[in-house]
Each structure stands twice: as C-alpha cells, then as structure tokens.
Design a protein around this motif. Structure first.
Motif, mmCIF file in Angstrom:
data_model
loop_
_atom_site.group_PDB
_atom_site.id
_atom_site.type_symbol
_atom_site.label_atom_id
_atom_site.label_comp_id
_atom_site.label_asym_id
_atom_site.label_seq_id
_atom_site.Cartn_x
_atom_site.Cartn_y
_atom_site.Cartn_z
ATOM 1 N N GLY A 27 0.785 -1.224 0.000
ATOM 2 C CA GLY A 27 0.000 0.000 0.000
ATOM 3 C C GLY A 27 0.818 1.275 0.000
ATOM 4 N N PHE A 28 2.102 1.174 -0.358
ATOM 5 C CA PHE A 28 2.941 2.359 -0.442
ATOM 6 C C PHE A 28 2.512 3.203 -1.642
ATOM 7 C CE2 PHE A 28 7.121 0.968 1.808
ATOM 8 C CZ PHE A 28 6.405 0.485 2.878
ATOM 9 N N GLU A 29 2.969 4.433 -1.679
ATOM 10 C CA GLU A 29 2.729 5.276 -2.844
ATOM 11 C C GLU A 29 3.994 5.332 -3.693
ATOM 12 O OE1 GLU A 29 2.110 9.501 -2.111
ATOM 13 O OE2 GLU A 29 2.999 9.256 -0.134
ATOM 14 N N LEU A 30 3.797 5.356 -5.001
ATOM 15 C CA LEU A 30 4.904 5.519 -5.933
ATOM 16 C C LEU A 30 5.174 7.008 -6.045
ATOM 17 C CD1 LEU A 30 6.895 4.310 -7.999
ATOM 18 C CD2 LEU A 30 5.065 4.494 -9.698
ATOM 19 N N VAL A 31 6.327 7.442 -5.569
ATOM 20 C CA VAL A 31 6.682 8.855 -5.549
ATOM 21 C C VAL A 31 7.307 9.275 -6.869
ATOM 22 C CG1 VAL A 31 8.116 10.606 -4.399
ATOM 23 C CG2 VAL A 31 7.002 8.811 -3.052
ATOM 24 N N GLU A 32 8.194 8.414 -7.398
ATOM 25 C CA GLU A 32 8.876 8.748 -8.651
ATOM 26 C C GLU A 32 9.330 7.487 -9.349
ATOM 27 O OE1 GLU A 32 12.573 11.525 -10.283
ATOM 28 O OE2 GLU A 32 12.083 11.532 -8.159
ATOM 29 N N ASP A 33 9.262 7.515 -10.665
ATOM 30 C CA ASP A 33 9.786 6.445 -11.505
ATOM 31 C C ASP A 33 10.306 7.116 -12.779
ATOM 32 O OD1 ASP A 33 10.407 4.228 -13.029
ATOM 33 O OD2 ASP A 33 8.416 3.305 -12.876
ATOM 34 N N THR A 34 11.588 7.426 -12.772
ATOM 35 C CA THR A 34 12.201 8.180 -13.863
ATOM 36 C C THR A 34 13.333 7.375 -14.484
ATOM 37 O OG1 THR A 34 11.708 10.245 -12.707
ATOM 38 C CG2 THR A 34 13.340 10.352 -14.481
ATOM 39 N N TYR A 35 13.272 7.223 -15.799
ATOM 40 C CA TYR A 35 14.340 6.527 -16.512
ATOM 41 C C TYR A 35 15.553 7.438 -16.623
ATOM 42 C CZ TYR A 35 16.883 4.029 -20.143
ATOM 43 O OH TYR A 35 17.852 3.377 -20.856
ATOM 44 N N GLN A 36 16.731 6.878 -16.374
ATOM 45 C CA GLN A 36 17.990 7.600 -16.486
ATOM 46 C C GLN A 36 18.808 6.970 -17.609
ATOM 47 O OE1 GLN A 36 19.303 7.072 -12.379
ATOM 48 N NE2 GLN A 36 18.718 9.187 -11.936
ATOM 49 N N PRO A 37 18.632 7.463 -18.842
ATOM 50 C CA PRO A 37 19.257 6.809 -20.000
ATOM 51 C C PRO A 37 20.778 6.771 -19.948
ATOM 52 C CG PRO A 37 18.321 8.931 -20.622
ATOM 53 C CD PRO A 37 17.893 8.664 -19.210
ATOM 54 N N GLU A 38 21.406 7.768 -19.346
ATOM 55 C CA GLU A 38 22.867 7.788 -19.301
ATOM 56 C C GLU A 38 23.442 6.627 -18.495
ATOM 57 O OE1 GLU A 38 21.230 10.088 -15.893
ATOM 58 O OE2 GLU A 38 20.843 10.135 -18.025
ATOM 59 N N GLN A 39 22.641 6.061 -17.612
ATOM 60 C CA GLN A 39 23.089 4.934 -16.792
ATOM 61 C C GLN A 39 22.261 3.679 -17.035
ATOM 62 O OE1 GLN A 39 22.738 6.655 -12.911
ATOM 63 N NE2 GLN A 39 24.633 7.797 -13.106
ATOM 64 N N ASP A 40 21.306 3.764 -17.938
ATOM 65 C CA ASP A 40 20.382 2.663 -18.241
ATOM 66 C C ASP A 40 19.780 2.063 -16.961
ATOM 67 O OD1 ASP A 40 18.881 0.947 -19.852
ATOM 68 O OD2 ASP A 40 20.398 -0.632 -19.712
ATOM 69 N N LYS A 41 19.254 2.958 -16.130
ATOM 70 C CA LYS A 41 18.565 2.522 -14.921
ATOM 71 C C LYS A 41 17.428 3.485 -14.640
ATOM 72 C CE LYS A 41 21.578 4.822 -11.559
ATOM 73 N NZ LYS A 41 22.443 4.622 -10.398
ATOM 74 N N ARG A 42 16.643 3.141 -13.635
ATOM 75 C CA ARG A 42 15.520 3.991 -13.236
ATOM 76 C C ARG A 42 15.728 4.484 -11.809
ATOM 77 N NH1 ARG A 42 10.968 -0.305 -14.885
ATOM 78 N NH2 ARG A 42 9.596 0.930 -13.555
ATOM 79 N N TRP A 43 15.208 5.668 -11.541
ATOM 80 C CA TRP A 43 15.173 6.229 -10.198
ATOM 81 C C TRP A 43 13.754 5.978 -9.701
ATOM 82 C CZ3 TRP A 43 18.619 8.127 -6.798
ATOM 83 C CH2 TRP A 43 18.146 8.904 -5.738
ATOM 84 N N VAL A 44 13.592 4.939 -8.876
ATOM 85 C CA VAL A 44 12.272 4.524 -8.414
ATOM 86 C C VAL A 44 12.203 4.721 -6.904
ATOM 87 C CG1 VAL A 44 10.614 2.635 -8.266
ATOM 88 C CG2 VAL A 44 12.079 2.843 -10.294
ATOM 89 N N VAL A 45 11.261 5.560 -6.484
ATOM 90 C CA VAL A 45 11.105 5.892 -5.076
ATOM 91 C C VAL A 45 9.673 5.573 -4.651
ATOM 92 C CG1 VAL A 45 11.193 7.737 -3.355
ATOM 93 C CG2 VAL A 45 12.837 7.718 -5.253
ATOM 94 N N VAL A 46 9.550 4.828 -3.544
ATOM 95 C CA VAL A 46 8.251 4.521 -2.943
ATOM 96 C C VAL A 46 8.320 4.887 -1.469
ATOM 97 C CG1 VAL A 46 7.717 2.656 -4.577
ATOM 98 C CG2 VAL A 46 8.860 2.119 -2.419
ATOM 99 N N ARG A 47 7.151 5.137 -0.871
ATOM 100 C CA ARG A 47 7.120 5.409 0.561
ATOM 101 C C ARG A 47 5.750 5.042 1.117
ATOM 102 N NH1 ARG A 47 7.561 11.589 -0.226
ATOM 103 N NH2 ARG A 47 5.441 12.064 -0.802
#
Length: 134
Positions: A27-47
């Motif tokens: 039941g957490f909220e998804l705060v951010e899900d941003t693709y970071q192409p320079e590192q081929d990863k995502r910045w995914v934050v939940v709380r």
C-alpha cells in the motif's frame, strides 16, 4: 542543524516486480519512476502513505555481486520498521494482501509488533509503538 534520512536504498531484482509489491501489496505510494538513460537505470522511489518523509529507493542490482544481497540486506536481521498508528488494521490488511508473517503479533514493552517478509525475503517489523512514536 537539521538532518534526516531521505531515502534508504533497497537492492531489488526487477523494478516492476518491486513496484507491484510495495505499491499494490504493502500500500505504499509511488513517488517517482524516472528513466535515467545515461546509466540505463531507473530512479524509483516509494514510501508508506502518511506523513513520513523517509522513502525507499528501489535500486536494481547491476552486477552479480549486488545480486547476492537481494533479500539479505541486513544479514538475516530485521531490516526495516514499518510504523503504524493502528496495528490491527494494518496487520489484517497485510494478511489479506498475502504478506508472509514469520513472527506472529506480540505485545512488547515498547508496543505491538510482528515480523513479515518482503517479496525478496528481507525482514520487516510492523510495529505500533506504545507511546505513539519510535
């Protein structure tokens, strides 16, 4: 001086399966899900929902060494503590969502607590502190 912990990195196998668990099961909220192409990863934050400021940064393991820590972030000890203002409500909701509890609820001098596993096996305390704070 005013300081606080903003994020705690949690090593995960897959971003989407981790989001599914933390958002739809816990039941957490998804705060951010941003693709970071320079590192081929995502910045995914939940709380957790509520007034807390600390969040989890879901960090996909990027090499075999990091993969060995998935599900064992704290060496088999309880890793994170999910504080609630209503233990019975949240315990029932987590059981209904299929969360695995490895230690049943008990009363302790500090409050009510039970231990559950996340999708990878990391251990969490669900805790309602007797004095209302941690």
């Amino acid at each position: 001086m005013k300081q606080s912990i903003a994020h705690v990195a949690l090593v995960v196998r897959d971003y989407d399966e981790a989001i599914e668990f933390y958002v739809n099961k816990l039941g957490f909220e998804l705060v951010e899900d941003t693709y970071q192409p320079e590192q081929d990863k995502r910045w995914v934050v939940v709380r957790p929902r509520g007034d807390g400021m600390t969040s989890l940064l879901l960090a996909r393991a990027s090499n075999p060494h990091q993969e060995t820590f998935i599900g064992n972030q704290a060496g088999g000890r309880v890793f994170l503590f999910l504080q609630t203002d209503d233990f019975q409500r949240d315990y029932a909701a987590l059981v209904e969502a299929g969360i695995t509890f490895v230690r049943e609820p008990k009363q302790a001098s500090y409050g009510t607590v039970a231990v559950f596993q996340d999708l990878y096996g990391n251990l969490w305390d669900l805790v309602e502190f007797a004095d209302g704070r941690g």
